[in-house]
Each structure stands twice: as C-alpha cells, then as structure tokens.
Design an enzyme around this catalytic site. Structure first.
Site, PDB file in Angstrom:
ATOM      1  N   LYS A  72     -48.345  68.724 -29.992  1.00 13.26           N
ATOM      2  CA  LYS A  72     -47.523  68.743 -31.049  1.00 13.26           C
ATOM      3  C   LYS A  72     -47.411  67.173 -31.721  1.00 13.26           C
ATOM      4  O   LYS A  72     -47.220  67.061 -32.883  1.00 13.26           O
ATOM      5  CB  LYS A  72     -46.021  68.879 -30.463  1.00 13.26           C
ATOM      6  N   GLN A  99     -41.597  69.881 -25.217  1.00 14.98           N
ATOM      7  CA  GLN A  99     -41.674  71.324 -24.440  1.00 14.98           C
ATOM      8  C   GLN A  99     -42.126  72.382 -25.321  1.00 14.98           C
ATOM      9  O   GLN A  99     -42.481  71.943 -26.121  1.00 14.98           O
ATOM     10  CB  GLN A  99     -40.438  71.315 -23.512  1.00 14.98           C
TER      11      GLN A  99
END
Ligand code: IMP
Length: 432
Positions: free
Chosen positions: A16, A223
C-alpha cells in the site's frame, strides 16, 4: 470533495505504501486512520529504501500535510525515532501532524501484548507484540491516554495511575520493571510531549479544510480487510478496522467526503501470524514466492506465509470496501511460474462448495481452495511501463482478476522501485 481511500484487500503487506506514494503526487494531504506501528511500509526511491511504521507514506513529498489521525494508536518512542531518522536523511518533516485525539501506546500495553500471547500458548494470534490490542482495549474501556494528555503533567499522571490500577494483577510479572514506575513513565511521556508538541493538531479540521477547498486527501489504510476486527478472520485479526468505512471515523470525515476507494492486492497472497489461509502453499512454490517476493515482515522480520491469489477473498474485500479501483502489486514475482493457479471457490470438509467468503469460523478454518489454472510467462516484466509491454499471459491474468472483482485495475507494480509501475486506463486523480 476529492477524498480517496487506499486500503489492503488481503492480510496486509500488499504494498500500500508504494501506491500511496504514487498517488500522493496529486494530493495535498495524506492521513492514516487506524493501526499503529504494527504496520510497516517500505518505499524505494532512487535506490534509497525508507521504512515507515507510523508516519504516512506521503512524507517523502515536500509540502504535503501528512497526518496521523485520531484512529491511530501511537507509540511516541517509535514516532520520535522515525522523525529523527527522517531528519538525519534530510527529509523535511514540517508537514507532519499528529491528532490530539489519537491514543498512546504505553509501556504496559507492550508488556500486556507479550504476556497475552504467552498465555495463549499454541493458540496465540501471532501479534506484532507492539501493544496494539491492549491500547485499543483501553481506548474502548475509556482508560486510554491521548496525545493531548502529554501536554498537561497533572492530567497525564492521574490518567496513567488510573489506567495502571486495574492491571496490577496482569502486570505482576513485570512489577520490577522500571518502565512501569508511575513517576518515570510520566516524566518519559512528558518529554515525548515536549518533542511532539509542534506536530500536535486538530487533524480532522485539516482534512475538512483541504477537502472543502477542492484539494485531494488520501486516507492511508494499514493492515488489511481480512485482518479487520469486525470483518476479518476473527480472532486472528488486528484490533482496529482497516476497512474503507473506518477512514471516516479514524480521520474525522463523513462518508460523502469519500469519492474513490482503491484496493491494493498482491498478485498472490501472504499472511503473517496465525489464522486461516485457504490458498496457502506449503510446497516449493510457496518457498519460491517467499524468496522471490522477499516476503519477510517489515516490522517483525517474520517469514510470511505465501499462497496463490484468492478471488473468493478478493470479491469479499471488493464488496465490503465498495472498491472503485484496484492496484495489483508484485506481478513480477510470478514470472517463471507456469502454470499459475487462482483460487476461485472453497470446498468444505463435507464437500460443500463456497463461492462466497464464509462467515463461519469453523468453515473457513477447514475450507480448501479450488483453483483454475492459467498459463504463466517466462519474461522478466520489471521493465514494463505500459499494458502493451506485458506478455499476453500477464494481461490475461490481470483481466481475470478485474473481471472476477468487477473493478478496473488502474496500477500494476512490476518491481520495488517507484517507477516500476504499469499505469492502466489512466490514473489521473481529480484535483491536486
Ligand atoms: P497486532 O496488530 O500486532 O495485534 O497483530 C494481530 C495480527 O495482525 C497478527 O496476525 C499480525 O501478524 C497481523 N498484522 C498486524 N499488522 C500487520 C501488518 O502491517 N501486516 C501484516 N500483518 C499484520
């Protein structure tokens, strides 16, 4: 109102940070909205590697506001050392803002995390032992210490004393640890407060001002969906909500502030820690993925469990987050594997077929993935920069993912460098 949320669709470590780093070029502000220093983002820039645990990935872009939102749990020891490390490398951290409402990870949270895992023994979750769960537990129990408390010695001391009191029993094995001394802890945290004061701000208001003036805010998830406290593979999850909906709560904006939701998905699957993983590979292909993909945790250095891409889980994540775009990362790691396999459904022990992600823990723990095979490719694709430079098999693989999820793929990572990316269908963000 150009609000763009970026979240992970699997069990974390999808890359990410790289996607945020790329999209941050066109944004005015990047804000993290949940998690803490259990996360780890690696960004490679001009052969320099940067690893972040707390600071949003946008910090490498001068002039952007980089905020740690109210939904994040902050270990001030980690944050101050990240700030120092960036300063030493000449990175301007003037744009870093820390929500006054964010909760603080205290030394006893880290101890409780370690003790909790030890107590579970074989049933351990495999946490990062950074105190994340106990800190969120205190937040819910209204015993948390917030960033703003660092600015008032009297309040800080009182709150620490109140938080410690109900934990005396659990903390007994650490009774002699000097870190637990009320006076020492208060003094240490006041020092952090002094250092962090220039960064402390009303970060929700900063989001509103940026959005209301038509500039883009990126909401950076940590996460991922399957580690979500409510929607993930409970209890093998983290203690926050990494799904896109949590961006509103964790940053302080409304649902209609969000225009786009980008899901980041690795071209295969990995997981750190315990818990179900239907497409896990325990053979040499899993080892190949781990070695080629350097699948070792940024935070704990643990080996990641590896497996094939799981479309059942991806469809679940797509709907749960109502994705508008996908970024596929690490496609280059699949080069040389032929055939490729993609999990398209699960089969339960009694033969039942699951086309959708099962909500029941017992089913998920025993379900086995069923696969479709696709031809692989031999070519090194790390130099590809456009769709047409990818081998047809790679394009077919991407098309199968996009079709199954029903969402366009906009970016494809083909190597660790920030320029190693294929931009599909144009990736222009609206306003800068
Ligand atoms: P905790 O977040 O440290 O409480 O750990 C709970 C679970 O989430 C464990 O399985 C961890 O390995 C996993 N986890 C937490 N943060 C990350 C991450 O950034 N990437 C991958 N797994 C994570």
């Amino acid at each position: 109102m150009p609000g763009v949320v970026i979240i992970g669709t699997q069990w974390g470590d999808e890359g990410k940070g790289k996607v945020v780093d790329l999209l941050a070029e066109r944004a005015a502000m990047v804000v993290r909205f949940q998690g803490g220093n259990n996360a780890g983002h690696t960004i490679v820039r001009d052969d320099e590697t940067f690893k972040f645990h707390l600071i949003p990935s946008g910090i490498l872009h001068p002039g952007k506001i980089c905020a740690i939102g109210n939904g994040v749990v902050v270990d001030p020891a980690v944050l101050t050392s990240e700030i120092d490390a960036l300063r030493r490398r000449g990175v301007d951290v003037g744009g870093l803002k820390l929500s006054a409402n964010a909760h603080l990870i205290m030394p006893y949270h880290v101890m409780l995390d370690t003790a909790g895992e030890a107590k579970l023994g074989k049933l351990e979750i495999g946490t990062t032992k950074r105190g994340i769960g106990p800190c969120y537990a205190d937040k819910s129990a209204r015993l948390g210490i917030r960033v703003q408390d660092l600015l008032d010695a009297k309040i800080l001391r009182k709150k620490i004393a109140a938080a410690l009191e109900p934990k005396q029993q659990l903390l007994r094995p650490f009774a002699r640890d000097p870190k637990l001394d009320l006076h020492t802890m208060t003094e240490e945290y006041l020092r952090y407060g002094h250092r962090l004061e220039p960064h402390i701000a009303d970060t929700a208001k900063l989001c509103w001002e940026t959005l209301d003036s038509g500039r883009t805010v990126l909401f950076e998830g940590a996460q991922a969906t399957l580690l979500d406290l409510d929607h993930g593979t409970y209890p093998f999850v983290t203690s926050s909500n990494p799904v896109a909906g949590a961006a509103c709560v964790g940053a302080g904006v409304g649902p209609t502030d969000i225009d786009e939701v980008w899901g980041v998905c690795k071209a295969y699957t990995t997981r750190v820690g315990a818990g179900p993983f239907p497409s896990e590979l325990t053979d040499e292909v899993g080892v190949h993925l781990r070695d080629r993909g350097h699948e070792f945790g940024t935070t704990t250095g643990r080996e990641r469990r590896c497996g094939w891409l799981d479309l059942v889980a991806l469809r679940y994540a797509t709907r749960l987050n109502r994705l508008s775009a996908l970024a596929i990362t690490k496609l280059d790691v699949l080069s040389g594997l032929d055939p490729l396999r993609i999990a398209v459904r699960y089969r339960g022990t009694e033969g039942a077929v699951f086309e959708e992600f099962p909500y029941h823990q017992s089913i998920l723990h025993t379900a086995a993935a069923e696969y479709e095979e696709m031809p692989g490719w031999e070519e090194d694709i790390s130099g590809a920069r456009s769709e047409s430079e990818l081998p047809p098999q790679a394009r077919d693989y991407l098309a199968a993912i996009s079709e199954s999820a029903g969402v366009p793929i906009k970016l494809v990572g083909v190597g660790p460098g920030r320029e190693q990316v294929v931009r599909m269908n144009g990736v222009e963000l609206k306003a800068a």
